[in-house]
Write a protein that holds these residues in place. Structure first.
Motif, PDB file in Angstrom:
ATOM      1  N   ASP A  53       0.668 -12.050   4.901  1.00 33.65           N
ATOM      2  CA  ASP A  53       1.150 -12.075   6.285  1.00 33.65           C
ATOM      3  C   ASP A  53       0.149 -12.732   7.231  1.00 33.65           C
ATOM      4  N   GLY A  54      -1.001 -13.115   6.734  1.00 31.97           N
ATOM      5  CA  GLY A  54      -1.958 -13.855   7.552  1.00 31.97           C
ATOM      6  C   GLY A  54      -2.979 -12.988   8.279  1.00 31.97           C
ATOM      7  N   ARG A  55      -2.863 -11.662   8.152  1.00 33.09           N
ATOM      8  CA  ARG A  55      -3.848 -10.814   8.859  1.00 33.09           C
ATOM      9  C   ARG A  55      -5.204 -10.933   8.183  1.00 33.09           C
ATOM     10  N   SER A  56      -6.237 -10.630   8.951  1.00 30.97           N
ATOM     11  CA  SER A  56      -7.593 -10.757   8.417  1.00 30.97           C
ATOM     12  C   SER A  56      -7.871  -9.646   7.403  1.00 30.97           C
ATOM     13  N   PRO A  57      -8.491  -9.997   6.284  1.00 35.15           N
ATOM     14  CA  PRO A  57      -8.788  -8.967   5.278  1.00 35.15           C
ATOM     15  C   PRO A  57     -10.046  -8.152   5.639  1.00 35.15           C
ATOM     16  N   ILE A  58     -10.825  -8.655   6.588  1.00 28.94           N
ATOM     17  CA  ILE A  58     -12.091  -7.992   6.904  1.00 28.94           C
ATOM     18  C   ILE A  58     -11.823  -6.586   7.456  1.00 28.94           C
ATOM     19  N   GLY A  59     -12.457  -5.626   6.818  1.00 28.22           N
ATOM     20  CA  GLY A  59     -12.302  -4.236   7.245  1.00 28.22           C
ATOM     21  C   GLY A  59     -11.168  -3.520   6.530  1.00 28.22           C
ATOM     22  N   GLU A  60     -10.414  -4.266   5.747  1.00 29.69           N
ATOM     23  CA  GLU A  60      -9.294  -3.640   5.017  1.00 29.69           C
ATOM     24  C   GLU A  60      -9.834  -2.726   3.925  1.00 29.69           C
ATOM     25  N   ARG A  61      -9.183  -1.613   3.793  1.00 32.06           N
ATOM     26  CA  ARG A  61      -9.615  -0.663   2.763  1.00 32.06           C
ATOM     27  C   ARG A  61      -8.710  -0.791   1.541  1.00 32.06           C
ATOM     28  N   LEU A  62      -9.335  -0.704   0.381  1.00 34.21           N
ATOM     29  CA  LEU A  62      -8.592  -0.819  -0.879  1.00 34.21           C
ATOM     30  C   LEU A  62      -8.878   0.407  -1.729  1.00 34.21           C
ATOM     31  N   GLU A  63      -7.905   0.702  -2.580  1.00 34.56           N
ATOM     32  CA  GLU A  63      -8.140   1.758  -3.573  1.00 34.56           C
ATOM     33  C   GLU A  63      -8.404   1.040  -4.888  1.00 34.56           C
ATOM     34  N   LEU A  64      -9.678   0.972  -5.240  1.00 36.12           N
ATOM     35  CA  LEU A  64     -10.080   0.187  -6.417  1.00 36.12           C
ATOM     36  C   LEU A  64     -10.397   1.155  -7.547  1.00 36.12           C
ATOM     37  N   ASN A  65      -9.509   1.204  -8.529  1.00 41.12           N
ATOM     38  CA  ASN A  65      -9.640   2.170  -9.628  1.00 41.12           C
ATOM     39  C   ASN A  65      -9.961   3.571  -9.093  1.00 41.12           C
ATOM     40  N   ASP A  66      -9.179   3.999  -8.129  1.00 38.07           N
ATOM     41  CA  ASP A  66      -9.300   5.348  -7.563  1.00 38.07           C
ATOM     42  C   ASP A  66     -10.575   5.552  -6.733  1.00 38.07           C
ATOM     43  N   GLN A  67     -11.233   4.447  -6.392  1.00 40.65           N
ATOM     44  CA  GLN A  67     -12.429   4.532  -5.556  1.00 40.65           C
ATOM     45  C   GLN A  67     -12.165   3.783  -4.252  1.00 40.65           C
ATOM     46  N   ARG A  68     -12.876   4.146  -3.220  1.00 40.37           N
ATOM     47  CA  ARG A  68     -12.704   3.483  -1.931  1.00 40.37           C
ATOM     48  C   ARG A  68     -13.534   2.201  -1.903  1.00 40.37           C
ATOM     49  N   ALA A  69     -12.903   1.137  -1.446  1.00 42.81           N
ATOM     50  CA  ALA A  69     -13.636  -0.126  -1.275  1.00 42.81           C
ATOM     51  C   ALA A  69     -13.204  -0.741   0.053  1.00 42.81           C
ATOM     52  N   VAL A  70     -14.166  -1.376   0.722  1.00 40.33           N
ATOM     53  CA  VAL A  70     -13.847  -1.998   2.010  1.00 40.33           C
ATOM     54  C   VAL A  70     -14.216  -3.486   1.926  1.00 40.33           C
ATOM     55  N   ILE A  71     -13.264  -4.296   2.285  1.00 45.26           N
ATOM     56  CA  ILE A  71     -13.525  -5.747   2.261  1.00 45.26           C
ATOM     57  C   ILE A  71     -14.348  -6.104   3.501  1.00 45.26           C
ATOM     58  N   ARG A  72     -15.504  -6.731   3.264  1.00 46.37           N
ATOM     59  CA  ARG A  72     -16.348  -7.083   4.411  1.00 46.37           C
ATOM     60  C   ARG A  72     -16.713  -8.573   4.436  1.00 46.37           C
ATOM     61  N   GLY A  73     -16.198  -9.316   3.486  1.00 46.03           N
ATOM     62  CA  GLY A  73     -16.478 -10.753   3.483  1.00 46.03           C
ATOM     63  C   GLY A  73     -15.499 -11.482   2.580  1.00 46.03           C
ATOM     64  N   VAL A  74     -15.405 -12.797   2.786  1.00 44.41           N
ATOM     65  CA  VAL A  74     -14.519 -13.646   1.953  1.00 44.41           C
ATOM     66  C   VAL A  74     -15.370 -14.768   1.348  1.00 44.41           C
ATOM     67  N   ALA A  75     -15.323 -14.859   0.027  1.00 47.81           N
ATOM     68  CA  ALA A  75     -16.116 -15.891  -0.657  1.00 47.81           C
ATOM     69  C   ALA A  75     -15.282 -17.160  -0.833  1.00 47.81           C
ATOM     70  N   ASP A  76     -15.937 -18.293  -0.686  1.00 46.76           N
ATOM     71  CA  ASP A  76     -15.291 -19.590  -0.948  1.00 46.76           C
ATOM     72  C   ASP A  76     -15.573 -19.923  -2.418  1.00 46.76           C
ATOM     73  N   ALA A  77     -14.671 -19.461  -3.283  1.00 46.56           N
ATOM     74  CA  ALA A  77     -14.943 -19.577  -4.723  1.00 46.56           C
ATOM     75  C   ALA A  77     -13.912 -20.471  -5.406  1.00 46.56           C
ATOM     76  N   ILE A  78     -14.323 -21.029  -6.547  1.00 45.88           N
ATOM     77  CA  ILE A  78     -13.354 -21.792  -7.355  1.00 45.88           C
ATOM     78  C   ILE A  78     -12.459 -20.761  -8.042  1.00 45.88           C
ATOM     79  N   PRO A  79     -11.137 -20.886  -7.900  1.00 51.78           N
ATOM     80  CA  PRO A  79     -10.266 -19.881  -8.517  1.00 51.78           C
ATOM     81  C   PRO A  79     -10.417 -19.868 -10.039  1.00 51.78           C
ATOM     82  N   SER A  80     -10.095 -18.719 -10.632  1.00 49.92           N
ATOM     83  CA  SER A  80     -10.151 -18.619 -12.096  1.00 49.92           C
ATOM     84  C   SER A  80      -8.926 -19.307 -12.691  1.00 49.92           C
ATOM     85  N   PHE A  81      -8.902 -19.439 -14.003  1.00 48.10           N
ATOM     86  CA  PHE A  81      -7.786 -20.095 -14.687  1.00 48.10           C
ATOM     87  C   PHE A  81      -6.454 -19.416 -14.355  1.00 48.10           C
TER      88      PHE A  81
END
Lengths: 240, 378
Positions: free
Chosen positions: B153-181
């Motif tokens: 939807d175009g909203r910023s991911p910064i500050g978004e909270r995720l449930e990562l394998n039942d653990q809390r994770a917060v997105i605080r940056g975006v990497a400019d990476a080469i995508p995987s296969f």
């Protein structure tokens, strides 16, 4: 000695020309040892029924079909002694062709079509075009020079074909059924035109036709029957 | 005569455009498919190239690529650090996990644990934020593919909270990476944090990333590490190539793309061959007349070659241009991120076009050369 003198005087000198064609297991002899001389300054017709061998004879006389036996000298050159490349060059420099279907290139204009032999000789295209336009003017279609063949009438296309045959000033002009697709009046006009522009002191003009409406315009008529010349004179024989 | 040949060709607009289309389509298919193929299989090396600072990758002897690895005991790190010529060595962990977003969507992700102290193992560039954000608790950095996929939807991911394998994770940056296969979402975090996010067996260390001392070549260092530790060591370029080779050997991609490229060639031969033959057949009387008039076979060959050359030049140009537009048009799509046209590919398609035109031109020319000048009188 007399034979040699005749050969030097004749534009075309054909001796013992025979041509066979293979048809499956059969060999068909279309021409049987033709001996004939074609003189410059004359309008010569080759006349005969379909299959009589007249097209085969002129094809051999102008160096585009090899005889099975015999030889042809054109203005003193034994053309079938030439190499393939020399023969092609000889045709380019010495022979003008007018085809029954004209065979004009549909995508280039009349002037460029008429200029083809000069361009093939290596002349600059614009210079060749100028000469071609001059020839078209001589044939009274100079105002049609920029038109494509599809924009011209049949008679105009034929004049373009005549211009193409004459633009490089060949010593021999060969025409195949030039009046076949024309009405009587148009046919006579084309023949008059050919006589006017294609016949000259140092040029031979040979026409294949079976159009009896224009026989009276010939200087000489050769009648071919079953691959043999059965008549050689200035008029058609009785019964034809 | 070349001018006449070109006019003969262009004068028949239908066939001229047919020939140009045939070559353009063939070039487009060959160039575009080869470009996608090369870029896709290069994605097999993205995991390696994203970590630009490591000269050597050390792994368990059975590990094959960044994604196909077998964990080592943590003592492997100390073994590697003990090898002469190693300037630095840091742990690197790569594992799979599941993420549930705040919207309740489920996404399979790849979690990469980078060295806690130096943060070696992160991509070189950041699209948003800085790498220091990982020093904050529960921080993760998401790659830009992940942003496109998880935040459509175009909203910023910064500050978004995720449930990562039942653990809390917060997105605080975006990497400019080469995508995987597979263009899978990748989350970067500290090594220690990754151990928490991705529970597993006793051995957890996927790789040891190594920097070579000045004056020691990566090749020499890999030899020393293998000799002294019994582990597998690969230079960055070797390991990148391993990733590419793995895709080539273990997927049907080369075969599928190869078939498409072959089809492009066959379609080119078919369309161009058929159209060229029709063009020659339609003009056979004119060619015959030219031969009777006194145009040599050599000149006729040059005329047909000029016609083929013109068609090839325009068709090839359009085909390559089409590929450029395709790559440019899709450059915003994460699937095609970083795609480029290697210079060898236009050369390959040019060679293919040359073969197509040489083959079809030769077939068409045979009819012209076989035509007897006398046929114009028939």
């Amino acid at each position: 000695m007399a034979e040699a003198e005749t050969q030097t005087q004749a534009a075309i000198c054909s001796r013992g020309v025979t041509r066979d064609f293979k048809a499956g297991q059969q060999t068909i002899t279309v021409l049987h040892g033709i001996d004939v001389d074609i003189r410059a300054g004359e309008l010569t017709y080759v006349v005969g029924e379909s299959g009589s061998g007249k097209t085969t004879l002129i094809s051999i006389m102008c160096g585009i079909l090899w005889p099975t036996e015999g030889g042809v000298r054109v203005f003193g050159t034994d053309i079938y002694d030439l190499s393939d490349t020399e023969l092609v060059e000889f045709r380019l420099n010495n022979i003008g062709f007018i085809f029954q279907q004209y065979n004009l290139i549909p995508s280039i204009d009349a002037a460029n079509n008429a200029a083809v032999p000069l361009i093939a000789q290596g002349m600059d295209r614009l210079e060749a075009r100028e000469k071609a336009v001059a020839m078209l003017e001589k044939l009274n279609i100079g105002d049609q020079a920029g038109k494509l063949p599809s924009q011209l009438s049949g008679g105009q296309q034929q004049r373009v074909a005549i211009a193409r045959a004459l633009v490089h000033e060949p010593r021999l002009v060969v025409c195949d059924e030039p009046t076949a697709a024309l009405d009587a009046a148009s046919g006579r006009r084309v023949m008059d035109l050919l006589r006017e522009v294609a016949v000259a002191e140092d040029r031979a003009c040979i026409i294949v036709t079976h159009d009896n409406r224009v026989f009276d315009l010939a200087d000489r008529i050769l009648v071919l029957e079953d691959g043999r010349i059965t008549h050689d004179g200035s008029e058609m024989p009785e019964g034809h | 005569m070349i001018w006449i040949a070109i006019r003969m060709l262009t004068g028949d607009a239908q066939k001229f455009y047919g020939l140009v289309f045939g070559i353009a389509f063939s070039t487009l298919l060959i160039t575009q498919q080869l470009t996608i193929f090369v870029n896709l299989i290069e994605r097999g090396a993205s995991g390696t190239y994203n970590v630009s600072s490591a000269d050597v990758w050390v792994m368990d002897p059975v590990s094959r690529t960044t994604d196909v690895n077998f964990p080592m005991p943590s003592t492997a790190l100390d073994k590697v650090r003990g090898v002469t010529g190693v300037e630095w060595a840091v742990p690197h962990l790569r594992a799979g996990a599941s993420v549930r977003t705040s919207e309740g969507d489920l996404e399979g992700v790849s979690v990469i644990g980078v060295d806690d102290a130096t943060l070696i193992g992160l991509p070189k560039r950041m699209a948003q934020g800085s790498i220091d954000v990982l020093l904050q608790p529960d921080s993760v950095i998401i790659d830009d593919v992940g942003v496109t996929r998880m935040f459509e939807d175009g909203r910023s991911p910064i500050g978004e909270r995720l449930e990562l394998n039942d653990q809390r994770a917060v997105i605080r940056g975006v990497a400019d990476a080469i995508p995987s296969f597979t263009s899978q979402v990748t989350l970067y975090t500290k090594y220690s944090q990754t151990l928490r996010y991705v529970p597993g067996t006793r051995n957890r260390l996927s790789f040891v990333l190594v920097g070579a001392e000045h004056g020691v070549s990566p090749e020499e260092l890999t030899r020393r590490i293998e000799e002294q530790t019994g582990l597998r060591a690969r230079t960055r370029d070797e390991f990148a190539q391993d990733g590419v080779d793995f895709i080539i050997q273990n997927t049907g991609i080369p075969l599928n793309f190869g078939i498409t490229v072959l089809l492009g060639f066959i379609v080119g031969v078919a369309i161009v061959g058929l159209t060229f033959s029709l063009f020659i057949r339609d003009n056979i009387k004119q060619f015959g007349a030219l031969k009777a008039i006194g145009v040599t076979n050599g000149k006729i060959r040059k005329m047909v070659a000029a016609q083929a050359g013109l068609v090839g030049l325009i068709g090839y140009g359009l085909g390559v241009l089409g590929t450029v537009f395709f790559i440019w048009g899709f450059s915003g799509n994460p699937t095609f991120k970083g795609f480029y046209i290697p210079w060898q590919i236009p050369l390959i398609s040019m060679a293919a076009v040359f073969v197509i035109l040489a083959l079809t031109g030769w077939l068409a020319l045979r009819n012209v050369l076989k035509t007897e000048p006398a046929s114009v009188f028939r």
